[in-house]
Design an enzyme around this catalytic site. Structure first.
Site, mmCIF file in Angstrom:
data_model
loop_
_atom_site.group_PDB
_atom_site.id
_atom_site.type_symbol
_atom_site.label_atom_id
_atom_site.label_comp_id
_atom_site.label_asym_id
_atom_site.label_seq_id
_atom_site.Cartn_x
_atom_site.Cartn_y
_atom_site.Cartn_z
ATOM 1 N N ASN A 26 -5.262 8.492 7.059
ATOM 2 C CA ASN A 26 -5.085 7.279 7.862
ATOM 3 C C ASN A 26 -4.927 7.694 9.323
ATOM 4 O O ASN A 26 -5.537 7.117 10.219
ATOM 5 C CB ASN A 26 -3.834 6.492 7.457
ATOM 6 C CG ASN A 26 -3.966 5.759 6.135
ATOM 7 O OD1 ASN A 26 -3.021 5.709 5.356
ATOM 8 N ND2 ASN A 26 -5.125 5.181 5.866
ATOM 9 N N ARG A 60 -1.433 9.699 -2.609
ATOM 10 C CA ARG A 60 -0.618 8.957 -1.639
ATOM 11 C C ARG A 60 0.231 7.847 -2.252
ATOM 12 O O ARG A 60 1.331 7.561 -1.764
ATOM 13 C CB ARG A 60 -1.464 8.446 -0.484
ATOM 14 C CG ARG A 60 -2.748 7.712 -0.880
ATOM 15 C CD ARG A 60 -3.713 7.752 0.291
ATOM 16 N NE ARG A 60 -4.877 6.910 0.206
ATOM 17 C CZ ARG A 60 -6.017 7.235 -0.411
ATOM 18 N NH1 ARG A 60 -6.107 8.399 -1.062
ATOM 19 N NH2 ARG A 60 -7.051 6.408 -0.393
ATOM 20 N N ARG A 96 0.844 -1.182 0.000
ATOM 21 C CA ARG A 96 0.000 0.000 0.000
ATOM 22 C C ARG A 96 0.882 1.235 0.000
ATOM 23 O O ARG A 96 2.092 1.175 0.231
ATOM 24 C CB ARG A 96 -0.883 0.001 1.244
ATOM 25 C CG ARG A 96 -1.934 -1.091 1.227
ATOM 26 C CD ARG A 96 -2.557 -1.287 2.572
ATOM 27 N NE ARG A 96 -3.342 -0.126 2.995
ATOM 28 C CZ ARG A 96 -3.861 -0.010 4.212
ATOM 29 N NH1 ARG A 96 -3.664 -0.959 5.106
ATOM 30 N NH2 ARG A 96 -4.572 1.038 4.533
ATOM 31 N N HIS A 97 0.265 2.372 -0.263
ATOM 32 C CA HIS A 97 0.952 3.654 -0.125
ATOM 33 C C HIS A 97 1.429 3.793 1.325
ATOM 34 O O HIS A 97 0.950 3.086 2.219
ATOM 35 C CB HIS A 97 -0.040 4.776 -0.432
ATOM 36 C CG HIS A 97 -1.287 4.627 0.399
ATOM 37 N ND1 HIS A 97 -1.358 5.070 1.715
ATOM 38 C CD2 HIS A 97 -2.463 4.016 0.143
ATOM 39 C CE1 HIS A 97 -2.545 4.763 2.208
ATOM 40 N NE2 HIS A 97 -3.240 4.121 1.270
ATOM 41 N N GLU A 115 -8.361 3.530 -4.988
ATOM 42 C CA GLU A 115 -9.035 2.830 -3.896
ATOM 43 C C GLU A 115 -10.550 2.758 -4.137
ATOM 44 O O GLU A 115 -11.118 3.561 -4.876
ATOM 45 C CB GLU A 115 -8.731 3.531 -2.563
ATOM 46 C CG GLU A 115 -9.350 2.885 -1.317
ATOM 47 C CD GLU A 115 -8.971 1.401 -1.107
ATOM 48 O OE1 GLU A 115 -8.956 0.609 -2.078
ATOM 49 O OE2 GLU A 115 -8.737 1.022 0.067
ATOM 50 N N HIS A 127 -3.802 0.329 -2.682
ATOM 51 C CA HIS A 127 -4.612 0.662 -1.506
ATOM 52 C C HIS A 127 -5.146 -0.605 -0.881
ATOM 53 O O HIS A 127 -5.124 -1.666 -1.485
ATOM 54 C CB HIS A 127 -5.765 1.576 -1.920
ATOM 55 C CG HIS A 127 -5.338 2.805 -2.649
ATOM 56 N ND1 HIS A 127 -5.097 4.005 -2.014
ATOM 57 C CD2 HIS A 127 -5.070 3.028 -3.963
ATOM 58 C CE1 HIS A 127 -4.721 4.914 -2.909
ATOM 59 N NE2 HIS A 127 -4.704 4.350 -4.095
#
Lengths: 397, 479
Positions: free
Chosen positions: B235, B278, B228-229, B298, B363
């Site tokens: 987040n 991201r 993932r990023h 995402e 994502h």
């Protein structure tokens, strides 16, 4: 996604009347449709521009030195334009439509590609069925500018002799001699295929497309659902049912279909009530495709155009500026539609007689594909309610 | 991946080829792909039936063409497998059965064609032809030496025996002949591991999809990295969706990722990101060129975008509950579902099959989807696969599957994973849509020996040629 790094030259191979131009045009249309800038270069056209008047098949005799010089010149001129298109005009794929029946000619082209950093992909059409060849000649050759002053019989006779001129020197793509080339050999209008060394994504898409198209006569019927309750109120989107007039349309559609007397008609709808209700009136089985759903207007769903102008004046203006690329906030654009409709288009190519009951924006997309309309025109194509468009493939369109 | 539910007759895919030509590899991969796009498919491997029937494999003598008893056994196994194929396609809602055996003689293929005709099944042949001794040897090492057949042998003996086994088939091998004898059959001949293909009479959409898939897969060794990023600003706040940039820790992760990639020392790594900030910011730290795919964005949380789970629970309590009930099918209002994700990721998956070394920076939901495909997980498990931030999953194809290594880059991050709630009622599915695509996991092979009456006749101990079996029925009861 960047599908190719270097441009690709597709090289058609085959005797006259084997469907090379048909394939070139269809392939070009498809590739442009999926967003790959593609252009075809028909060497015959260059020849017609240079040699103003076509006299007879003798131009094509293998010992006609004058003729040979001119033809080579035309091929080189076309390659020059290919280079311009691919290297200077941002083209991704060029389709070189000529017989290219000798290994020597293909070598020349291959070297040209190497020098310029292009990939080469050969598409050969092999067909020995005399009926198919005769049908091709009738469909496209008799109407050619070459035969504008001849009777049909004279034209056919001359053309058959023209084909003979190529036969002796025809070197088909060979499993051993050409094993390092990337190519697809189509046999008997798609009964079987030989595929060699597919190099990248675009070549594999081309192969997939070629294996799905056919030349069996058929018709595609496109129409929208009957008038809906929201149509009546001037509201866009939503999932309303049919209005009273919409229901009448559905019944008329059923009658129309019966009268057309179509063999094995497939009926497709979206998953929205208004197309389903329309199909229900036909009394025949139908299949629902989610991807045929109308364009998603996001925050503007179920609004009237006046309301949109009031509440989202900026969006309203933006849409008019570039209706093809404009995406409703939290919704879709025509460009998104084209993406999601690709499997429908592929399946339409595979099928024979089909009736597609869909929606305005969706129908515009499908129409633009079949009628080869560019992106700028697509969102403005006329697709009124209660009108059926019947598409029948002819010649090259 | 989104075709209408076409009422096609079921199809039997018949593998053809000498041993060690990749038939089982193709069978399993193809089955995985077809289940993924929602077409119920199952493999029937005749070798496994044989292993169940003949408990102990002694030597290649079993496969000698003059070994009459063994020939009978092998024919029985094929018939038993066909019986299970029939059951699967007619009574268990199967759509495609992959009949994985050598099927190298016209006689055997003729028998299968008759079987299919009697039952109204379509037939599609996939032949793998390969004469490159290096490839064959590699196959033998990768998958044959560890086969249950050779569990008591050392590698050299096993290799020698297997090569003799291949020889047993060679004399009677009749390759498919699409130019003459087999011109009416629907088939694809895969030559030299995909260098060349010969395709004949593709009948329908699913066959053309199969051909397209086969032309995109390869067996070059390579690695797929999924991550993932880096941790994002949202987040940190517990907000879902949106298009925020990396937090400080996220930026550290991007640098650590760069170091990790360098250490892997790969030739030609492709890097893919989504079109959200991201992932792009994460890729920027790598100093490698990267490609942005919109399809990797995402999952769209629609009206719930940029909310925290608490806010969603407060403001959209029914939606919150519905999602827990069936996380795979649940679609956020004005947003997407995992099911929609599967649809839009299909081109990414096809391209991943074509490529070699790739790093995909994406994502949570997207990564779960991709992982489910490569690890053959079902729709039900997909939304709960663990894909923590700052962890790279390294996938390496091995034998018939995929090895996965989880490598944490040791940079702290928040945990965005929500376990499947226990209280979620699993009632009848209100969210299932008609004509929906549901990735299935490949079903377990039918292990049970169907040759019930047969078992009593087969000598269990010594090599078969030495034993005289009693009357072996050529027709199974009930067939």
């Amino acid at each position: 996604v960047c599908m190719t790094n270097c441009p690709t030259l597709i090289v058609m191979v085959g005797l006259p009347a084997r469907g090379k131009t048909y394939i070139s045009k269809k392939l070009t249309r498809y590739l442009n449709w999926i967003g790959v800038p593609t252009k075809e270069f028909n060497v015959g056209q260059y020849r017609r521009d240079l040699v103003k008047k076509y006299k007879s098949f003798e131009f094509f005799l293998p010992d006609n030195e004058e003729g040979l010089k001119i033809r080579k010149q035309c091929a080189l001129a076309a390659l020059n334009d290919v280079r311009q298109y691919l290297s200077e005009e941002n083209g991704h794929v060029a389709v070189f439509d000529a017989t290219n029946t000798t290994r020597e000619r293909r070598e020349t082209i291959y070297k040209f590609c190497e020098e310029n950093g292009y990939k080469t992909f050969f598409v050969e059409s092999v067909c020995v069925d005399p009926e198919v060849i005769a049908a091709n000649i009738v469909q496209v050759k008799l109407g050619s500018p070459d035969y504008v002053d001849c009777s049909n019989d004279e034209a056919t006779e001359d053309f058959m002799k023209r084909i003979e001129c190529y036969k002796n020197s025809y070197e088909t793509l060979d499993e051993t001699l050409d094993k390092d080339l990337s190519y697809i050999k189509i046999m008997d209008v798609g009964r079987s295929y030989l595929v060699n060394r597919v190099m990248d994504h675009i070549q594999s898409r081309i192969v997939y497309y070629l294996m799905n198209i056919h030349v069996t006569p058929r018709s595609i019927y496109l129409c929208r659902h009957g008038e809906s309750e929201l149509n009546l109120k001037g509201r866009i989107g939503g999932d309303p049912g049919l209005s009273v007039r919409g229901k009448e349309f559905a019944k008329s559609l059923a009658q129309f279909i019966n009268e057309q007397n179509i063999k094995d008609l497939k009926v497709w709808t979206s998953q929205m009530k208004r197309t389903i209700q329309t199909a229900e009136a036909l009394g025949v089985p139908y299949e629902q495709w989610k991807v045929l759903n109308e364009i998603d207007a996001g925050v503007c769903e179920e609004m009237t155009y006046e309301e949109i102008q009031e509440n989202y004046p900026l969006e309203f203006a933006l849409r008019d500026q570039d209706k093809y690329r404009y995406r409703y906030p939290k919704g879709e654009s025509y460009e998104d539609l084209v993406q999601r409709l690709e499997p429908v288009i592929m399946e339409l190519e595979r099928q024979e007689n089909v009736l597609v009951i869909c929606h305005q924006a969706v129908m515009r997309c499908l129409l633009a594909y079949f009628l080869d309309k560019p992106a700028e025109q697509l969102p403005y194509l006329k697709c009124p309610l209660h009108t059926v468009l019947k598409l029948t493939p002819v010649a090259y369109g | 991946a989104c075709g209408p539910q076409l009422t096609n007759s079921p199809t039997v895919i018949v593998m053809v080829g000498l041993p060690a030509r990749g038939k089982t590899y193709i069978s399993k991969k193809l089955t995985r792909y077809l289940n993924w796009i929602g077409v119920p498919t199952k493999v029937f491997n005749v070798g496994e039936y044989r292993r169940e029937a003949v408990k102990h494999y002694s030597s290649y003598d079993f496969f000698r063409p003059d070994n009459e008893e063994a020939m009978k056994v092998r024919r029985q196994c094929a018939l038993a497998a066909l019986r299970d194929v029939k059951l699967y396609l007619t009574e268990e809602a199967g759509q495609i059965a992959v009949f994985d055996a050598t099927n190298t003689t016209r006689e055997r293929r003729g028998m299968i064609l008759n079987f299919a005709k009697e039952n109204g099944f379509k037939v599609f042949f996939i032949e793998s032809v390969c004469n490159d001794p290096t490839v064959v040897a590699t196959n033998v090492m990768e998958v044959k030496l560890s086969s249950p057949d050779y569990r008591d042998c050392n590698s050299t003996d096993a290799m020698e025996d297997f090569m003799k086994r291949i020889n047993c088939y060679q004399a009677s091998y009749q390759p498919l002949d699409p130019d003459n004898y087999d011109r009416e059959l629907s088939l694809i001949k895969v030559i030299d591991v995909g260098r060349r293909f010969l395709v004949n009479r593709v009948q329908d959409h699913i066959q053309s999809r199969i051909v397209y898939y086969l032309m995109n897969i390869h067996v070059q060794p390579r690695t797929i990295y999924l991550c993932r990023h880096g941790e994002s600003e949202f987040n940190l706040k517990g907000k879902i969706g949106g298009d925020s940039g990396l937090s400080n820790r996220g930026k550290k992760f991007a640098l650590a990722l760069n170091k990790f990639v360098e250490e892997q020392n790969l030739k030609d790594l492709k890097v893919w990101t989504s079109q959200l900030k991201r992932t792009i910011q994460t890729a920027e730290a790598l100093q490698l060129s990267y490609e942005q795919w919109k399809a990797l964005n995402e999952i769209d949380a629609g009206v719930c975008e940029e909310m925290t789970y608490e806010e969603i629970r407060e403001q959209h309590p029914e939606e919150f509950a519905l999602r827990d009930q069936d996380k795979y099918y649940y679609r956020y209002p004005s947003g997407e579902s995992y099911q929609d994700l599967v649809q839009r990721l299909e081109p990414v998956i096809m391209e991943l099959e074509r490529q070699e070394n790739v790093l995909v920076i994406c994502h949570q939901a997207v990564m779960r989807c991709l992982l489910a495909y490569f690890l053959d997980k079902s729709a039900d498990e997909m939304p709960y696969l663990k894909c923590p931030l700052h962890t790279v999953l390294k996938l390496t194809p091995v034998a018939y599957g995929c090895r996965v290594e989880s490598i944490s880059l040791n940079i702290e991050a928040v945990n965005t994973h929500r376990e499947r709630p226990d209280e979620a009622k699993k009632g009848p599915n209100p969210l299932m849509r008609r004509n929906s695509v549901t990735p299935l996991a490949s079903p377990e092979p039918t292990k049970k020996p169907r040759i019930n009456s047969f078992e009593e006749h087969v000598a269990v101990s010594s090599a078969l040629p030495g034993c005289v079996p009693q009357e072996v029925p050529t027709q199974l009861p009930g067939q």
